[in-house]
Structure formats: structure tokens, C-alpha cells
Design a protein around this motif. Sequence first.
Motif, PDB file in Angstrom:
ATOM      1  N   ILE A 156       0.883  -1.170   0.000  1.00  0.00           N
ATOM      2  CA  ILE A 156       0.000   0.000   0.000  1.00  0.00           C
ATOM      3  C   ILE A 156       0.920   1.219   0.000  1.00  0.00           C
ATOM      4  CG2 ILE A 156      -1.695   1.322   1.331  1.00  0.00           C
ATOM      5  CD1 ILE A 156      -2.487  -1.334   2.716  1.00  0.00           C
ATOM      6  N   LYS A 157       0.773   2.064  -1.043  1.00  0.00           N
ATOM      7  CA  LYS A 157       1.600   3.269  -1.126  1.00  0.00           C
ATOM      8  C   LYS A 157       0.688   4.485  -1.175  1.00  0.00           C
ATOM      9  CE  LYS A 157       5.357   1.255  -3.818  1.00  0.00           C
ATOM     10  NZ  LYS A 157       5.785   1.041  -5.176  1.00  0.00           N
ATOM     11  N   THR A 158       1.143   5.573  -0.593  1.00  0.00           N
ATOM     12  CA  THR A 158       0.341   6.791  -0.651  1.00  0.00           C
ATOM     13  C   THR A 158       0.677   7.563  -1.917  1.00  0.00           C
ATOM     14  OG1 THR A 158       2.007   7.785   0.795  1.00  0.00           O
ATOM     15  CG2 THR A 158      -0.051   7.102   1.814  1.00  0.00           C
ATOM     16  N   ALA A 159      -0.303   8.324  -2.406  1.00  0.00           N
ATOM     17  CA  ALA A 159      -0.091   9.140  -3.609  1.00  0.00           C
ATOM     18  C   ALA A 159       1.034  10.145  -3.348  1.00  0.00           C
ATOM     19  CB  ALA A 159      -1.390   9.851  -3.977  1.00  0.00           C
ATOM     20  N   VAL A 160       1.013  10.712  -2.146  1.00  0.00           N
ATOM     21  CA  VAL A 160       2.097  11.618  -1.736  1.00  0.00           C
ATOM     22  C   VAL A 160       2.950  10.857  -0.716  1.00  0.00           C
ATOM     23  CG1 VAL A 160       2.652  13.832  -0.643  1.00  0.00           C
ATOM     24  CG2 VAL A 160       0.555  13.594  -2.010  1.00  0.00           C
ATOM     25  N   PRO A 161       4.225  10.593  -1.058  1.00  0.00           N
ATOM     26  CA  PRO A 161       5.039   9.815  -0.133  1.00  0.00           C
ATOM     27  C   PRO A 161       5.268  10.552   1.199  1.00  0.00           C
ATOM     28  CG  PRO A 161       6.130  10.080  -2.283  1.00  0.00           C
ATOM     29  CD  PRO A 161       4.943  10.986  -2.272  1.00  0.00           C
TER      30      PRO A 161
ATOM     31  N   MET B 247      -2.998   5.524   8.817  1.00  0.00           N
ATOM     32  CA  MET B 247      -4.284   5.861   8.183  1.00  0.00           C
ATOM     33  C   MET B 247      -4.407   5.345   6.743  1.00  0.00           C
ATOM     34  SD  MET B 247      -6.197   7.283  10.501  1.00  0.00           S
ATOM     35  CE  MET B 247      -5.442   6.198  11.692  1.00  0.00           C
ATOM     36  N   PRO B 248      -3.321   5.269   5.953  1.00  0.00           N
ATOM     37  CA  PRO B 248      -3.468   4.708   4.594  1.00  0.00           C
ATOM     38  C   PRO B 248      -3.987   3.266   4.593  1.00  0.00           C
ATOM     39  CG  PRO B 248      -1.366   5.825   4.821  1.00  0.00           C
ATOM     40  CD  PRO B 248      -1.977   5.793   6.192  1.00  0.00           C
ATOM     41  N   VAL B 249      -3.752   2.545   5.673  1.00  0.00           N
ATOM     42  CA  VAL B 249      -4.269   1.163   5.754  1.00  0.00           C
ATOM     43  C   VAL B 249      -5.796   1.213   5.828  1.00  0.00           C
ATOM     44  CG1 VAL B 249      -4.295  -0.938   7.174  1.00  0.00           C
ATOM     45  CG2 VAL B 249      -2.145   0.294   6.812  1.00  0.00           C
ATOM     46  N   LEU B 250      -6.316   2.208   6.553  1.00  0.00           N
ATOM     47  CA  LEU B 250      -7.778   2.357   6.624  1.00  0.00           C
ATOM     48  C   LEU B 250      -8.339   2.802   5.270  1.00  0.00           C
ATOM     49  CD1 LEU B 250      -8.277   3.994  10.151  1.00  0.00           C
ATOM     50  CD2 LEU B 250      -8.315   1.577   9.529  1.00  0.00           C
ATOM     51  N   THR B 251      -7.603   3.683   4.570  1.00  0.00           N
ATOM     52  CA  THR B 251      -8.051   4.079   3.218  1.00  0.00           C
ATOM     53  C   THR B 251      -8.219   2.827   2.362  1.00  0.00           C
ATOM     54  OG1 THR B 251      -6.610   6.043   3.382  1.00  0.00           O
ATOM     55  CG2 THR B 251      -7.573   5.579   1.228  1.00  0.00           C
ATOM     56  N   PHE B 252      -7.222   1.959   2.425  1.00  0.00           N
ATOM     57  CA  PHE B 252      -7.267   0.733   1.618  1.00  0.00           C
ATOM     58  C   PHE B 252      -8.440  -0.162   2.026  1.00  0.00           C
ATOM     59  CE2 PHE B 252      -6.133  -3.803   1.559  1.00  0.00           C
ATOM     60  CZ  PHE B 252      -6.259  -4.012   0.195  1.00  0.00           C
TER      61      PHE B 252
END
Length: 153
Positions: free
Chosen positions: A33-38, A88-93
Amino acid sequence: MGKSIVVYFSISGITKKIAEDAARIAGCPVCEIKTAVPYPADYDAVVAEARKEVATNARPKLKEPLPDISDVERIILGFPNWCSTCPMPVLTFLESADLSGKTVLPFITHGGGGRGHVDVELKKACKGADLRECADGNPFNSDIAKLEEWLKS
Ligand SMILES: Cc1cc2nc3c(=O)[nH]c(=O)nc-3n(C[C@H](O)[C@H](O)[C@H](O)COP(=O)(O)O)c2cc1C
């Protein structure tokens, strides 16, 4: 046994290493899982960013393509403890995916804080899934037999 996938989020590589070991043992694909903005490279800056995201209950945008879980039965989900919960990116996913009927097997790596309150957060995000209790991933880093044992159980 149905199809599995390992999905992970990792900044400094600890969770990534375990995720790759898990995929090798389970014989399944592994996806990050990668964020759009690192996130910034500086540790203090990441912590400041993560605290802000937790405080605002943010859902950072992810980098496409997202891990494809459409035909898997089991998601082995690895992430570090960030501010006593999952990043939080894990929750986005999780919230962007259709998890109904799938089993989610989470593990967390941490700097001594253990699982924090991650199980509560995951439960809210994993609608329709058979969500298992989050495993403490730290022992898996140094002892691959423990990882194997957890995956088998
Ligand atoms: C932004 C941030 C917040 C963190 N918050 C915690 C915490 O609350 N409790 C804890 O035990 N460890 C915390 N840590 C430590 C990480 O959970 C630990 O180093 C983890 O194994 C790193 O995984 P990675 O290498 O896969 O990124 C934090 C690390 C970062 C970068």
C-alpha cells in the motif's frame, strides 16, 4: 485452501521484510500500500504527519493501482504501529475494498507499544469480513518459524 494475498504498508522496511517472508511461506503474491504523496524521509516529520492524520481521522489518497483483492479469500495484512493504531493509509485501503466474505489476518510491528487500539479501528474498517485478532508481528522479524506457525494456525 483458497487464494491468499499479502498486503502491507511499511516505511522503514521492517513490516516489508516480514510481508515478503509471509508471501514466500504462503506461496502467494505480495502487494504494497503506497500513498499518492510519499511520507517525508525524516522520522520526526513522519511522526508529526501521522499524528495530524490520526487527530483528523484522515484517509490519505493511495497510489494507483491498489492491490487487487477481487478474487482472494484471505488477506494477510501487515503494517507498523503508528500512534497506537494502524497508519491511516491502511484504513483508506480497507474502506475502499469490498471485503465481504474475505478473511483478514492482520499483523502489526511496533516499537514496544504492541497492538495499541488497532483491533477496534480494524473492526470498523473491515465491514463484512471475517477479521481475526491482530498478531504481534515483532517476533516474526527474528524468528521465521513463529511466522510460519501463525500462518498455519
Ligand atoms: C509515524 C510513526 C509513529 C509510530 N508510533 C508508534 C507507537 O505509537 N507505538 C510503537 O510502539 N511504535 C511506534 N512507531 C514505531 C514503528 O511501529 C516501528 O518502528 C515499526 O516496526 C516500523 O515498521 P516499518 O519498518 O515497516 O515502517 C512509530 C513509527 C512511526 C514512523
